[in-house]
Write a protein that holds these residues in place. Structure first.
Motif, short mmCIF file in Angstrom:
data_model
loop_
_atom_site.label_atom_id
_atom_site.label_comp_id
_atom_site.label_asym_id
_atom_site.label_seq_id
_atom_site.Cartn_x
_atom_site.Cartn_y
_atom_site.Cartn_z
N TYR A 184 0.81 -1.22 0.00
CA TYR A 184 0.00 0.00 0.00
C TYR A 184 0.84 1.27 0.00
N GLY A 185 2.13 1.15 -0.28
CA GLY A 185 2.98 2.33 -0.40
C GLY A 185 3.09 3.14 0.87
N ALA A 186 3.15 2.47 2.00
CA ALA A 186 3.16 3.17 3.29
C ALA A 186 4.52 3.78 3.59
N VAL A 187 4.51 4.81 4.41
CA VAL A 187 5.71 5.34 5.04
C VAL A 187 5.99 4.44 6.23
N HIS A 188 7.05 3.63 6.14
CA HIS A 188 7.26 2.57 7.13
C HIS A 188 8.48 2.83 8.00
N GLY A 214 11.81 8.37 23.52
CA GLY A 214 11.44 7.42 22.48
C GLY A 214 10.30 7.91 21.61
N HIS A 215 9.28 8.48 22.24
CA HIS A 215 8.17 9.03 21.46
C HIS A 215 8.65 10.16 20.55
N ARG A 216 9.56 10.97 21.05
CA ARG A 216 10.09 12.06 20.23
C ARG A 216 10.88 11.51 19.04
N MET A 217 11.62 10.44 19.26
CA MET A 217 12.39 9.85 18.17
C MET A 217 11.45 9.31 17.09
N ILE A 218 10.38 8.62 17.50
CA ILE A 218 9.42 8.10 16.52
C ILE A 218 8.82 9.24 15.71
N ALA A 219 8.38 10.31 16.40
CA ALA A 219 7.78 11.45 15.71
C ALA A 219 8.77 12.08 14.73
N PHE A 222 9.29 9.73 11.60
CA PHE A 222 8.15 9.81 10.69
C PHE A 222 8.14 11.16 9.96
N HIS A 223 8.45 12.23 10.68
CA HIS A 223 8.49 13.56 10.07
C HIS A 223 9.51 13.60 8.94
N ALA A 224 10.69 13.00 9.17
CA ALA A 224 11.73 13.01 8.14
C ALA A 224 11.28 12.26 6.90
N MET A 225 10.61 11.13 7.09
CA MET A 225 10.17 10.36 5.93
C MET A 225 9.02 11.05 5.20
N LEU A 226 8.13 11.70 5.94
CA LEU A 226 7.07 12.46 5.28
C LEU A 226 7.65 13.65 4.52
N THR A 227 8.67 14.27 5.10
CA THR A 227 9.33 15.40 4.42
C THR A 227 9.94 14.95 3.10
N ALA A 228 10.53 13.74 3.10
CA ALA A 228 11.11 13.22 1.87
C ALA A 228 10.06 13.04 0.79
N ARG A 229 8.81 12.84 1.19
CA ARG A 229 7.71 12.73 0.23
C ARG A 229 7.03 14.07 -0.04
N GLY A 230 7.52 15.13 0.58
CA GLY A 230 6.94 16.45 0.37
C GLY A 230 5.62 16.64 1.07
N LEU A 231 5.40 15.95 2.19
CA LEU A 231 4.10 15.98 2.85
C LEU A 231 4.10 16.69 4.19
N THR A 232 5.22 17.28 4.60
CA THR A 232 5.22 17.99 5.87
C THR A 232 5.24 19.50 5.63
N LEU A 233 4.84 20.22 6.65
CA LEU A 233 4.73 21.66 6.54
C LEU A 233 5.65 22.38 7.53
N GLY A 234 5.66 21.94 8.77
CA GLY A 234 6.43 22.62 9.79
C GLY A 234 7.78 22.00 10.03
N PRO A 235 8.59 22.59 10.91
CA PRO A 235 9.91 22.04 11.25
C PRO A 235 9.77 20.76 12.04
N PRO A 236 10.81 19.93 12.08
CA PRO A 236 10.71 18.64 12.78
C PRO A 236 10.54 18.83 14.27
N PRO A 237 9.93 17.85 14.93
CA PRO A 237 9.77 17.95 16.39
C PRO A 237 11.12 17.83 17.08
N PRO A 238 11.34 18.57 18.16
CA PRO A 238 12.61 18.44 18.89
C PRO A 238 12.78 17.02 19.42
N ARG A 239 14.02 16.53 19.41
CA ARG A 239 14.31 15.18 19.88
C ARG A 239 14.60 15.13 21.37
#
Length: 319
Positions: A184-188, A214-219, A222-239
């Motif tokens: 299904y072409g997921a961001v995995h 750990g929750h921050r790392m997951i977020a 995912f943000h980095a992979m969405l950004t690679a697809r051009g689907l994010t808007l804001g800056p990444p969440p702090p780690r």
């Protein structure tokens, strides 16, 4: 007012066109306690990676960036449908219809560990339910976020006869998730990586859920992979965490209260099954036939994947 075009004939000016307001990005989170935020406590409740990611999808500018250094836009709409203890069948029967009504552009589906901790574990049923969830969401153009997860036996430090059956089950679930993510072409996200599992600073006192770090790392991942697809808007969440990790006293207190309650609830469901599985594990080890258990699990997974219906063509986001 009159304007003139090339024909020379006077025409009435059209009414001024109001600039269209873009539709806010819609993000739905489906799953169990991991997505519900357990392990990342704030103000007496749970926050978690999905909330952190939703905040990072908010476009900069406006209130978020008074200097206007980056384009602003409408804040995304976010709804967390995840519930603690949810099984794959709960995500299909309860969370997915609600999420479809929400009409998300992005939806996370992270589930499966609770299934491995139940007597009712059946990889074929899990495969059908998870495939139906993924198919229903992608049919409307939703971008999926998925993750494979660590083996709970390793996380809890169980002895080998108890840990091996859980490892076998989690391996099957992760293989299923990998297959459906590709289908299904997921961001995995590969959250079962040994380095991630071994880093205790990422985990909460219960050893099953991430802590704030750990929750921050997951977020962030995912943000980095969405950004690679051009689907994010804001800056990444702090780690880096905003709060110190739980002290040893706080961890022991949790284990003596909420942790003990968790064990009591599981004792009536998981423990008898786990003891039976451990007995079978020991018997096969003594006979030198332990490989049969792995082969049996692999065969069940192969049959489950083969029985899935053909995948429908994927829609694009917004279609």
């Amino acid at each position: 007012m009159t304007v003139y075009v090339n024909s020379g004939a006077p025409q009435e000016a059209a009414a001024p066109v109001e600039p269209s307001v873009p539709r806010p990005l819609r993000f739905a989170a489906l799953g169990d306690s991991l997505t519900a935020g357990v392990g990342d406590r704030v103000d007496g409740g749970w926050r978690g990676w999905a909330v952190l990611l939703a905040e990072a999808l908010t476009p900069a500018g406006g209130d978020g960036d008074p200097a206007g250094r980056r384009p602003s836009g409408p804040a995304p709409a976010f709804h967390n449908f995840a519930t603690s203890g949810a099984l794959t069948r709960d995500v299909r029967a309860v969370q997915t219809p609600a999420a479809l009504a929400f009409a998300p552009d992005i939806a996370s589906v992270v589930v499966g560990v609770n299934d491995t901790l139940r007597r009712s574990f059946d990889i074929a049923s899990i495969a059908r339910a998870l495939d139906e969830v993924c198919a229903a969401l992608t049919a409307r153009g939703t971008v999926l976020l998925t993750a494979c997860l660590p083996d709970p036996g390793v996380m809890l430090g169980l002895p080998a006869p108890l840990a091996r059956p859980l490892a076998r089950r989690q391996r099957a679930v992760n293989t299923l998730v990998h297959t459906l993510s590709a289908r299904y072409g997921a961001v995995h996200l590969h959250a079962a990586d040994p380095a991630w599992v071994a880093d205790r600073s990422l985990w909460s006192a219960d050893r099953l859920h991430p802590g704030e770090r750990g929750h921050r790392m997951i977020a962030a991942q995912f943000h980095a992979m969405l950004t690679a697809r051009g689907l994010t808007l804001g800056p990444p969440p702090p780690r880096e965490p905003e709060r110190p990790p739980p002290s040893r006293t706080e961890a022991l207190l949790w284990l003596a209260t909420a942790g003990a309650g968790w064990m009591v609830r599981r004792s009536t469901d998981l423990l008898p099954e786990l003891l039976w599985l451990a007995g079978a594990e020991v018997r096969h080890l003594v006979r030198g036939t332990a490989a049969r258990l792995d082969l049996r699990a692999d065969l069940a997974l192969t049959r489950a994947l083969t029985a899935l219906p053909p995948a429908a063509p994927l829609a694009r986001m917004g279609e």
